[in-house]
Enzyme design. Structure first.
Site, PDB file in Angstrom:
ATOM      1  N   GLU A 166       1.381  -1.153   0.060  1.00  0.00           N
ATOM      2  CA  GLU A 166       0.202   0.272   0.137  1.00  0.00           C
ATOM      3  C   GLU A 166       0.835   1.513  -0.162  1.00  0.00           C
ATOM      4  O   GLU A 166       1.182   2.163   1.230  1.00  0.00           O
ATOM      5  CB  GLU A 166      -1.050  -0.054   1.111  1.00  0.00           C
ATOM      6  CG  GLU A 166      -1.614  -0.866   1.386  1.00  0.00           C
ATOM      7  CD  GLU A 166      -2.929  -1.174   2.720  1.00  0.00           C
ATOM      8  OE1 GLU A 166      -2.610  -0.108   3.391  1.00  0.00           O
ATOM      9  OE2 GLU A 166      -3.629  -1.907   2.193  1.00  0.00           O
ATOM     10  N   GLU A 350      -5.288  -8.585   1.245  1.00  0.00           N
ATOM     11  CA  GLU A 350      -6.279  -8.419   2.865  1.00  0.00           C
ATOM     12  C   GLU A 350      -7.711  -8.193   2.055  1.00  0.00           C
ATOM     13  O   GLU A 350      -8.041  -7.787   1.360  1.00  0.00           O
ATOM     14  CB  GLU A 350      -5.548  -6.808   2.859  1.00  0.00           C
ATOM     15  CG  GLU A 350      -4.577  -7.073   3.620  1.00  0.00           C
ATOM     16  CD  GLU A 350      -3.742  -5.776   3.924  1.00  0.00           C
ATOM     17  OE1 GLU A 350      -4.226  -4.884   4.427  1.00  0.00           O
ATOM     18  OE2 GLU A 350      -2.310  -5.260   4.446  1.00  0.00           O
TER      19      GLU A 350
HETATM   20  C1  BGC Z   1      -3.206  -2.484   5.761  1.00  0.00           C
HETATM   21  C2  BGC Z   1      -3.472  -2.954   7.067  1.00  0.00           C
HETATM   22  C3  BGC Z   1      -4.226  -2.006   7.817  1.00  0.00           C
HETATM   23  C4  BGC Z   1      -5.839  -2.727   7.504  1.00  0.00           C
HETATM   24  C5  BGC Z   1      -6.299  -2.253   8.469  1.00  0.00           C
HETATM   25  C6  BGC Z   1      -4.177  -1.588   5.678  1.00  0.00           C
HETATM   26  O1  BGC Z   1      -4.150  -0.475   5.197  1.00  0.00           O
HETATM   27  O2  BGC Z   1      -2.491  -2.929   5.098  1.00  0.00           O
HETATM   28  O3  BGC Z   1      -1.550  -2.838   8.254  1.00  0.00           O
HETATM   29  O4  BGC Z   1      -4.265  -3.342   8.961  1.00  0.00           O
HETATM   30  O5  BGC Z   1      -5.177  -2.384   6.290  1.00  0.00           O
HETATM   31  O6  BGC Z   1      -6.752  -0.719   8.603  1.00  0.00           O
END
Ligand code: BGC
Length: 451
Positions: A166, A350
Site C-alpha cells: 500500500e 487483504e
Molecule cells: C493495512 C493493514 C491494516 C489494515 C486495516 C491495510 O491498510 O495494510 O496494515 O491493519 O489495512 O486498516
C-alpha cells in the site's frame, strides 16, 4: 445457490504485518524503525499504545504456525521487518534477524502453508528516515539491496514475493496528512515519497529478476469512488479521488505513466518526472495484490488537497473503523482493474473488518457474526468477479490475529483470532471456525446461510 465456483487451485490464507504482531522490535540486534519512534512520541497513537509487545509473535511464532495449521490455512502472508535484517537500513546484515524469518518459513512449509512475503509494510528503519527516508532518491537502491539479501536467503522456499504494501497509505498517511509514521504533513513531500516508493518497487523487481526464480508483485489498496449526485462537479471529484487512490500506483507500475489528475490535485507540488524513472518503475509483474475494505461515495468539496469529500450513507452498515460494508465495490474494482491493466493474476491480499467483539465466553467462544457476514459477502463478491473473467488466484483474510492497528493502537480488532493482550492467549472467533469450513470446501460453503 450460485453456479459460480472458486477455481481448483485457489489459495486460501490470512495476512499479518511484522510491526503489527511481532513485538520485541529491538531484539537480537534489530535496529529501530519509524513506527517504534512514532509510537513512543506521546499523542501519535491512541492510548499511546506501542508495538513493543503487540502479539508477541516474535517469540510465539511456532504456536502461531500451529494455530494456522489448525485453522486449515493454505497460505500465510506476512512482512519482514527491514530493520531486523539491516539494522542501519543498508550495509551490515544482522544474521539473527534473517534466521527468525528463515525458521518461520521452514515451519510454515513443514505445515504445508505457503508463505507470501512482503518486503515493506511501513516499518522503515529509523536510520534511513534519518537520511530522508522515502524523500531520498537513493532509497530505490537501498530497497533493492535489502531485497537482494532476502531473495538470496529465502527464494525457493518463498515463491511469492511482494515489494510494497500500500504505497498510497505510506504517502498519504505518512507524508501528506501525518497521521501515520513518519508523521509529516507536507504537500510537497507526498508526491516525492510516492514516486520514490515506486522507484524502489521497480528497483526491487529488477533485483529479483537477477536472482529470483519465482513470482513477485505489488500490493495496493483500492477503493471505488461513486458520485454522490449526477452533477458535473461530483463527477470531476470522483475522477480526482479515483486517480489519487486507485491509479496513482498501478498506472506507473503497469502502464508507465501517472494519471494527469495528479497535476490538478498537487499543482506546483507535482513535478515532471524523468523518463528513465518511469521506465524503472514499469516492470513486468507476476501478479498484483489487492487490499479491499470499503468504497467511498464522493462529492465535490473544498478539502485539502483533493477537493473531494466522502458522504456517509444513511442506510449503510459501517465497521468500527468507520468504513462502509460494500461488497459490490470489490466486484466493480476488480473488473475495472482487469479492463484497465490486462487480466494480471491477482490475489486479494487483504480483506476484513474491525467490529466490536464480545468478550471471550465460557468454553472459549467469541461470537463475531458481523465479521463472518462481512467475509461471506466479500467472498461471494470475489466469486462473482471470477465469473466475470477476473483472474483471481487467492484470498488472504485481514487479519489472522487482532493486532496493533497503527494509530488506532489496540482499540480496533480485525482478527479472526482473538488475542488477549494481557495473557497473549489466542482464541479463534466464530469467523475463524467458519473460514476453516470455507477453505475445506474450496469456497462452496459461502452459499450456506450463516448460523
Ligand atoms: C493495512 C493493514 C491494516 C489494515 C486495516 C491495510 O491498510 O495494510 O496494515 O491493519 O489495512 O486498516
Amino acid at each position: 445457490m450460485s453456479n459460480h465456483v472458486f477455481p481448483p487451485n485457489f489459495l486460501w490464507g490470512a495476512a499479518t504485518a511484522a510491526h503489527q504482531i511481532e513485538g520485541s522490535p529491538l531484539a537480537d540486534g534489530a535496529g529501530p524503525n519509524i513506527w517504534t519512534r512514532f509510537a513512543h512520541t506521546p499523542g501519535n497513537v491512541h492510548n499511546n499504545d506501542t508495538g513493543d509487545v503487540a502479539c508477541d509473535h516474535y517469540r510465539r511464532w511456532k504456536d502461531d504456525v500451529r494455530l494456522m495449521r489448525d485453522l486449515g490455512l493454505q497460505a500465510y502472508r506476512f512482512s519482514v521487518a527491514w530493520a531486523r535484517i539491516l539494522p542501519e537500513g543498508t550495509g551490515r546484515v544482522n544474521q539473527a534477524g534473517l534466521d527468525f524469518y528463515s525458521r518461520l518459513v521452514d515451519e510454515l512449509l513443514a505445515n504445508d502453508i505457503e508463505p507470501l512475503v512482503t518486503l515493506f509494510h511501513w516499518d522503515l528503519p529509523s536510520a534511513l528516515d534519518d537520511r530522508g527516508g522515502w524523500l531520498n532518491r537513493d532509497i530505490a537502491g537501498w530497497f533493492a539491496d535489502y531485497g537482494r539479501v532476502l531473495f538470496g536467503a529465502l527464494d525457493g522456499r518463498v515463491k511469492k514475493w511482494v515489494t510494497l504494501n500500500e504505497p498510497w497509505v505510506v504517502s498519504d498517511g505518512g507524508y501528506l496528512h501525518g497521521v501515520l509514521a513518519p508523521g509529516h504533513r507536507n504537500k510537497y513531500e507526498a508526491p516525492i515519497a510516492s514516486h520514490n516508493l515506486m522507484r524502489a518497487h521497480g528497483a526491487a523487481v529488477q533485483a529479483y529478476r537477477e536472482v529470483g526464480k519465482h513470482e513477485i508483485g505489488l500490493v495496493v489498496n483500492i477503493e471505488p469512488k461513486y458520485p454522490h449526485s449526477d452533477s458535473a462537479g461530483d463527477a470531476a471529484a470522483v475522477k480526482r479521488a479515483h486517480a489519487y487512490m486507485n491509479e496513482q500506483y498501478l498506472d506507473p507500475a503497469l502502464l508507465g505513466t501517472y494519471p494527469q489528475e495528479l497535476k490538478e490535485i498537487f499543482g506546483d507540488a507535482w513535478p515532471e518526472w524523468p523518463a528513465d524513472d518511469m521506465a524503472l518503475i514499469r516492470q513486468k509483474l507476476d501478479f498484483i495484490g489487492i487490499n479491499y475494505y470499503t468504497r467511498s461515495v464522493t462529492r465535490d468539496q473544498d478539502s485539502y488537497p483533493l477537493n473531494a469529500g466522502a458522504v456517509k450513507q444513511p442506510l449503510g452498515t459501517y465497521t468500527e473503523t468507520g468504513w462502509e460494508v460494500f461488497p459490490q465495490g470489490m466486484v466493480d474494482l476488480l473488473v475495472w482493474a482487469k479492463d484497465r491493466y490486462g487480466n494480471i493474476p491477482t490475489y486479494i491480499t487483504e480483506n476484513g473488518a474491525a467490529f466490536f467483539d464480545a468478550p471471550v465466553a465460557e468454553g472459549g467462544r467469541v461470537r463475531d457474526p458481523l465479521r463472518t457476514d462481512y467475509l461471506q459477502k466479500h467472498l461471494r463478491a470475489i466469486r462473482e468477479a471470477i465469473a466475470l473473467g477476473c483472474d483471481i488466484r487467492g484470498y488472504m483474510v485481514w487479519s489472522l490475529l487482532d493486532n496493533l492497528e497503527w494509530s488506532h493502537g489496540y482499540s480496533k480488532r480485525f482478527g479472526i483470532v482473538h488475542v488477549n493482550y494481557g495473557t497473549q492467549e489466542r482464541t479463534p472467533k466464530d469467523s475463524a471456525r467458519w473460514y476453516t469450513k470455507v477453505i475445506a470446501s474450496n469456497g462452496a460453503s459461502v452459499d450456506e446461510p450463516l448460523p
